[in-house]
Design an enzyme around this catalytic site. Structure first.
Site, PDB file in Angstrom:
ATOM      1  N   THR A  71       0.837  -1.195   0.000  1.00  0.00           N
ATOM      2  CA  THR A  71       0.000   0.000   0.000  1.00  0.00           C
ATOM      3  C   THR A  71       0.871   1.244   0.000  1.00  0.00           C
ATOM      4  OG1 THR A  71      -0.033   0.207   2.414  1.00  0.00           O
ATOM      5  CG2 THR A  71      -1.754  -1.160   1.394  1.00  0.00           C
ATOM      6  N   ASP A  72       0.318   2.346  -0.478  1.00  0.00           N
ATOM      7  CA  ASP A  72       0.958   3.627  -0.204  1.00  0.00           C
ATOM      8  C   ASP A  72       0.829   3.863   1.302  1.00  0.00           C
ATOM      9  OD1 ASP A  72       2.176   6.088  -0.342  1.00  0.00           O
ATOM     10  OD2 ASP A  72       0.990   6.814  -2.030  1.00  0.00           O
ATOM     11  N   TRP A  73       1.603   4.797   1.809  1.00  0.00           N
ATOM     12  CA  TRP A  73       1.694   5.013   3.261  1.00  0.00           C
ATOM     13  C   TRP A  73       0.364   5.559   3.793  1.00  0.00           C
ATOM     14  CZ3 TRP A  73       5.337   2.752   1.116  1.00  0.00           C
ATOM     15  CH2 TRP A  73       6.476   2.345   1.782  1.00  0.00           C
ATOM     16  N   GLY A  86      -2.432   4.105   2.797  1.00  0.00           N
ATOM     17  CA  GLY A  86      -3.399   3.817   1.734  1.00  0.00           C
ATOM     18  C   GLY A  86      -4.256   2.583   2.015  1.00  0.00           C
TER      19      GLY A  86
END
Ligand code: BGC
Length: 744
Positions: free
Chosen positions: A286-288, A290
């Site tokens: 995931t994005d941070w 996300g």
């Protein structure tokens, strides 16, 4: 596992291995003894030996941007501590849009940036990613990727969060500079070059942000709404092609939603398309921040990034998506152990394939001068000459005095802000600053490479004087008393904020007006994140687009201005006349962005479809030489089209050219009139010719058939055009193509 048990860092482990035959060393030997097996077989063997705790450990990374984190994390973004008993090395994840990111994350008592840990200013910035796309040269992208990964490896980092490939649907996007422009073929070839370069140094790379993360406004909540066919033919095609040839270890899912489903909860994008249709073997991180729920694991997420440590809690924050919630879901069986095994397998198979077990990073000093040269070589090919009336450039011997105006060109060049920020070796050229209201990670930094000083070096005997441009009348007076006036105009862009419009900020248009009124030999050098408007274009002789130029930027700009380097960059994005020409004249501030307005017709395809004349078209760029095209041969076998033709340098100077091949789509196909299907960058001496042969990926001729779940090439005669840009064609041919169906 307790937090206090977590880090046996790689360095410590090496020390242990040197001094004693420890359990860690034996396990490491076990993890490595199977080197003759495939990465998948090695991962399988290891997963079988892992406890539930071990597996759970692998599927979350700690956030190293905050001070509270397990010790041992050295990358600036994420950290999965080593599992010494199994010989599994730590994952040290660092941002890397244009280099090994190292921005400060806090301020001192005087409001000045302060690095919380690690060394400041220990990395070399490349030109912006958009600049790398402007080289149209995958070899430059490879060299850049390899350079930044070399710097990462020598700092103990084994994963770079690089590979940004979101298409430029919204040129006001603050991250346009981190991406690769508007065309899926160009973007994917450059991205694959960069990713392969990074991974050639045994450093893993991501590709990001999957998918349609195309603006920063409301980036955590906005939904990118678009039909399946349109996204398959545009944004997803860029990812598909880049993943296929670049083999990134991990795909980072973005913050936004697509058709109202979060990217990281989007089973269609992750399970159906990425892992199903494209058979992607790596892992989805995931994005941070996300991640949204434990069900993300069912949608295809393999690792949640950037969790916070809660003191005393051995699993990180127990409320985190893949923390206690995942353990509960495993206990209940809503997430199966075989799914967890698959998650871990994907991570480990990439760590094996990428050489992380066999060639761990070794901390050693950088070769800063050699690395800066890699960046300079990239910028030399990234610079796009947009206008050159009366051949004012390159500056000739009759020029005795030059006024340099604005942009801090006396000391440096501008860079882009956010998680792609690289704090340059030696520190910024002027103190870093922040427009009011921005966060501690959003800095405006000038790299210490001075175009003015480089110009002085290349033009001994010429009087070069500087004015900072803050007073247009004063700058005009200097321009008037000089043979040539060069204005350095800047547009700072940054992750987290979009620019409100495409105008140069801070009264720079008025400055250029004043200078060009005072001196008829006016040059504008642009340092910018993305397309800008040029209301003064007819008043200046020359315009040089340099993007964010990177560590060797000053030198490269001076080389182009003086003719030591013949400019060869071509635009990877269309420059509109103004915002009215965009599919969305206003930046969308709502929670839904309607990308069905343009559908798959992103960038030049939109201008072609709507018959709009942009300021500068996609693919455009001038040279100090001239290139002619001849001898077109188009052959086809089924759906395989091959195009070959001769390129000749008909000018007086050696130079590089990028002939571009476009296909005309059948009328009534519902497609934009034209698509880029091939290109090649060639280097030619005056009078020299070469033959370019382009083999066309049939998906570039196809439409995506949603009900049939396949690519479909319609039989027919397709116009083939070879030209200097998407609007300037020299050769015309036809390809007779047979109908074909291609797996999605
Ligand atoms: C960005 C990513 C980046 C991550 C870690 C996020 O805010 O969107 O591109 O890799 O932070 O720094």
């Amino acid at each position: 596992m307790k937090v206090t048990d977590l880090p046996v860092g790689r360095k410590q482990m090496q020390t242990i291995c040197l001094t004693a035959l420890s359990l860690a060393c034996m396990s490491s030997a076990i993890a490595q003894q199977s080197a003759s097996l495939t990465p998948d077989q090695r991962a399988d063997q290891l997963v079988k030996r892992m406890s539930l705790d071990d597996k759970h450990h692998m599927v979350q990374s700690y956030n190293t941007m905050i001070e509270k984190q397990p010790p041992g994390g050295i990358g600036t973004a994420g950290y999965v501590p080593a599992l010494p008993s199994l010989g599994i090395p730590a994952l040290q994840e660092n941002d890397a849009g244009i280099g090994v990111q190292n921005y400060p994350t806090t301020k001192d008592q005087n409001g000045q940036p302060r690095h919380v840990r690690g060394e400041a200013g220990n990395a070399t910035p490349l030109p912006s990613t958009l600049g790398i796309a402007a080289t149209w040269n995958p070899k430059i992208a490879f060299a850049g990727g390899s350079m930044i990964a070399g710097e990462a490896h020598s700092q103990g980092i084994n994963m770079l969060l690089a590979g940004g490939i979101n298409l430029t649907r919204e040129p006001r996007d603050g991250r346009t500079f981190e991406y690769l422009g508007e065309d899926p073929l160009l973007a994917s070839r450059i991205d694959a070059g960069e990713i392969s370069g990074i991974q050639s140094r045994h450093v893993l790379s991501t590709i990001k942000h999957y998918a349609l993360n195309d603006q920063e406004t409301n980036r955590l909540t906005v939904s990118s709404n678009i039909d399946e066919r349109a996204m398959r033919e545009s944004d997803l095609l860029a990812f598909e092609l880049a993943i296929e040839s670049g083999h990134p270890a991990s795909v980072m899912c973005g913050y936004n939603k697509v058709n109202n489903v979060w990217d990281c909860s989007n089973g269609h994008l992750l399970n159906d398309v990425l892992k199903g249709d494209w058979k992607y073997p790596g892992w989805v991180m995931t994005d941070w921040g996300g991640d949204h729920s434990v069900n993300d694991a069912l949608a295809g997420v393999d690792q949640v990034s950037g969790i916070d440590v809660v003191s005393g809690d051995s699993l990180g924050n127990s409320t985190e998506t893949f923390g206690k919630s995942l353990l509960d879901a495993l206990a209940k069986g809503t997430v199966t152990v075989s799914r967890l095994d698959d998650m871990v397998h994907r991570i480990l198979r990439e760590m094996y394939a990428g050489g992380l077990f066999d060639d761990p990073p070794v901390v050693k000093p950088l070769n800063a001068a050699a690395d800066a040269l890699v960046s300079q070589r990239a910028e030399e090919q990234a610079i796009v000459l947009l206008k050159n009336d009366q051949s004012l450039l390159p500056l000739n011997h009759s020029v005795k005095s030059i006024a340099i105006i604005g942009g801090h060109a006396d000391v440096g060049v501008l860079s882009g802000g956010g998680s792609a920020q690289v704090w340059p070796i030696g520190g910024p050229a002027i103190p870093a600053s922040q427009p009011p209201g921005l966060a501690t990670w959003q800095w405006m930094v000038y790299d210490p490479t001075s175009p003015m000083k480089s110009l002085q070096k290349l033009l001994p005997g010429v009087t070069v004087r500087y004015d900072d441009g803050s007073d247009p009348a004063r700058a005009a007076a200097l321009a008037k008393s000089s043979d040539v006036a060069i204005v350095f105009a800047t547009q700072w862009t940054c992750e987290g904020i979009d620019v409100p419009n495409l105008s140069l900020p801070s009264g720079q248009d008025a400055l250029i007006d004043a200078v060009s009124a005072a001196n008829t030999h006016a040059v504008v050098v642009l340092e910018n994140g993305g397309p800008v408007k040029m209301p003064w274009l007819s008043k200046v002789n020359a315009v040089v687009e340099t993007w964010f130029p990177g560590a060797g930027g000053g030198e490269a700009i001076a080389e182009v201005l003086t003719g030591k380097v013949n400019p060869s960059g071509r635009l990877p994005v269309t420059f509109p006349q103004d915002e009215q020409q965009l599919p969305r004249p206003q930046l969308t501030n709502a929670q839904d962005v309607d990308y069905n307005i343009e559908g798959a017709a992103v960038g030049y395809k939109w201008y072609d479809e709507k018959n709009l004349q942009p300021l500068f078209p996609f693919g455009f760029g001038l040279s100090y030489s001239k290139f002619g095209y001849s001898d077109l041969h188009v052959s086809s076998q089924g759906d395989r089209v091959t195009v070959s033709f001769k390129v000749t340098n008909t000018g007086q100077r050696a130079g590089m050219d990028t002939p571009q091949v476009y296909v005309g789509m059948p009328a009534g196909s519902g497609e934009a009139p034209r698509r880029l299907i091939g290109f090649e960058k060639v280097s030619l001496q005056p009078g020299q010719s070469t033959t370019v042969t382009v083999t066309v990926d049939p998906r570039l001729l196809a439409t995506f058939d949603v009900p049939g779940h396949q690519w479909q090439v319609a039989a027919g005669s397709y116009p083939i055009q070879v030209g200097h840009s998407s609007r300037d064609f020299v050769l015309n041919g036809q390809a007779n193509v047979a109908a074909a169906h291609i797996a999605p």
